[in-house]
Design an enzyme around this catalytic site. Structure first.
Site, PDB file in Angstrom:
ATOM      1  N   ARG A   1      -4.663  11.824-123.007  1.00 26.08           N
ATOM      2  CA  ARG A   1      -4.314  12.138-124.391  1.00 26.08           C
ATOM      3  C   ARG A   1      -3.867  10.861-125.086  1.00 26.08           C
ATOM      4  NH1 ARG A   1       0.937  13.579-126.740  1.00 26.08           N
ATOM      5  NH2 ARG A   1       0.575  14.775-128.642  1.00 26.08           N
TER       6      ARG A   1
ATOM      7  N   HIS B   1      13.456  15.234-125.323  1.00 26.78           N
ATOM      8  CA  HIS B   1      14.318  14.283-126.031  1.00 26.78           C
ATOM      9  C   HIS B   1      14.329  14.627-127.513  1.00 26.78           C
ATOM     10  CE1 HIS B   1      10.271  12.708-126.734  1.00 26.78           C
ATOM     11  NE2 HIS B   1      10.762  12.113-127.825  1.00 26.78           N
TER      12      HIS B   1
ATOM     13  N   HIS C   1      11.874  17.873-128.264  1.00 28.26           N
ATOM     14  CA  HIS C   1      10.449  17.997-127.937  1.00 28.26           C
ATOM     15  C   HIS C   1      10.124  17.270-126.646  1.00 28.26           C
ATOM     16  CE1 HIS C   1      11.041  14.473-130.526  1.00 28.26           C
ATOM     17  NE2 HIS C   1       9.939  13.942-130.011  1.00 28.26           N
TER      18      HIS C   1
ATOM     19  N   ASP D   1      14.265  12.366-131.255  1.00 30.60           N
ATOM     20  CA  ASP D   1      14.013  10.995-131.721  1.00 30.60           C
ATOM     21  C   ASP D   1      15.260  10.489-132.446  1.00 30.60           C
ATOM     22  OD1 ASP D   1      11.493  11.369-130.732  1.00 30.60           O
ATOM     23  OD2 ASP D   1      10.503  11.492-132.687  1.00 30.60           O
TER      24      ASP D   1
END
Ligand SMILES: O=C(O)CCC(=O)C(=O)O
Ligand SMILES: [Fe+2]
Length: 295
Positions: free
Chosen positions: A241, A175, A231, A177
């Site tokens: 994570r 996607h 990203h 941002d």
């Protein structure tokens, strides 16, 4: 690793003991649209999602989400199809609403203080970066400066559970941002990848280092000089994570004017993104606002 603390859809049977029973008893729900993530229980996830919404006290602007990070402004998941599930849960905090929190208990009060502190520092970083980019672009005007409202924005805390079948799931799908800037603080596990010249690069975690992603608004403000980076986040097989991302947007009503795009506000953009996700199943993004040229 205490995976009991994960929401049930993310709890995994120990490797190799993944039972037939589990799969078959859930086929009608877990595998209803596709077998993209074979072990996730979609019905359970949706029920939990609803419970999260109910459990979040009304006076708190926080939004808890599970599996679907694309949210409407009111905090509901924009997509609920099994093929869109991301291996992530998170907390979304609209920073402009922190002052509405009148916490009665000590934990919330200290959480708010921490959030305010975090916002203050990252707002300073965002403003410094943005103003120097404007300078580079010869866009050093009051109107352009209002294309960033660093005291609002939102903060997201993500947890990407580890997953033995990591290759079959995304922590977060590819996607861009919608923000002006997104400032990310990731732990040492890694998994973030960015696309450059049609190649995916891993963003290696460096202790005490922030990662700044440019968002769609920055691309429009800069007339495509600065690109909104594509990203995605990979899931780790063995370790969960954690990351924290601070997103900043233009001021309410601030118009983005450029040569390549129609004038638009962030609200126009957001409304279009929401509509596209609902009707097409994905974000179209800046192409919706691009001016058609004849060259
Ligand atoms: O967790 C990360 O590393 C990235 C999160 C992200 O891309 C986002 O929130 O838009
Ligand atoms: Fe992102």
């Amino acid at each position: 690793m205490n995976f009991e603390s994960y929401p049930p859809p993310f709890r995994q049977p120990p490797q190799n003991s993944y039972s037939e029973n589990y799969t078959t008893s859930h086929t009608s729900t877990a595998l209803q649209d596709s077998d993209f993530i074979p072990t996730i229980d979609l019905q359970c996830l949706n029920q939990l999602d609803n419970k999260l919404e109910d459990a979040c006290p009304i006076h708190l602007p926080f939004i808890l989400f599970l599996g679907y990070p694309a949210l409407s402004p009111s905090g509901t998941a924009l997509l609920k199809r099994s093929q869109d599930i991301n291996w992530v849960e998170g907390l979304n905090v609209p920073l402009g609403q922190l002052s509405q929190i009148q916490p009665q208990d000590f934990t919330l009060a200290s959480f708010r203080v921490l959030l305010e502190e975090y916002r203050k520092h990252l707002a300073r970083v965002a403003r410094a970066l943005f103003d120097s980019m404007l300078k580079n672009l010869n866009l050093d005007t009051i109107e352009s400066k209002s294309n960033l409202s660093e005291s609002n924005g939102s903060l997201r805390v993500y947890r990407y559970p580890y997953y033995s079948n990591a290759d079959s799931a995304w922590g977060m799908d590819v996607h861009t941002d919608s923000s002006v800037l997104s400032i990310l603080n990731q732990d040492e596990v890694g998994g973030l990848e960015v696309l450059k010249d049609d190649q995916w690069f891993t963003v290696k975690p460096i202790p005490n280092t922030l990662i700044v992603n440019l968002g769609d608004m920055m691309q429009a403000i800069s007339d495509d000089e600065y690109k909104s980076v594509k990203h995605r986040v990979k899931v780790n097989k063995y370790k969960e994570r954690l990351s924290i991302c601070y997103f900043v947007f233009p001021e309410e009503g601030s118009v983005i004017r450029s040569l390549k795009y129609k004038p638009f506000t962030y609200s126009d953009f957001q409304a279009q993104v929401q509509q596209d996700i609902k009707t097409l199943g994905h974000k179209v993004g800046l192409d919706r606002f691009k001016l058609i040229t004849n060259d």
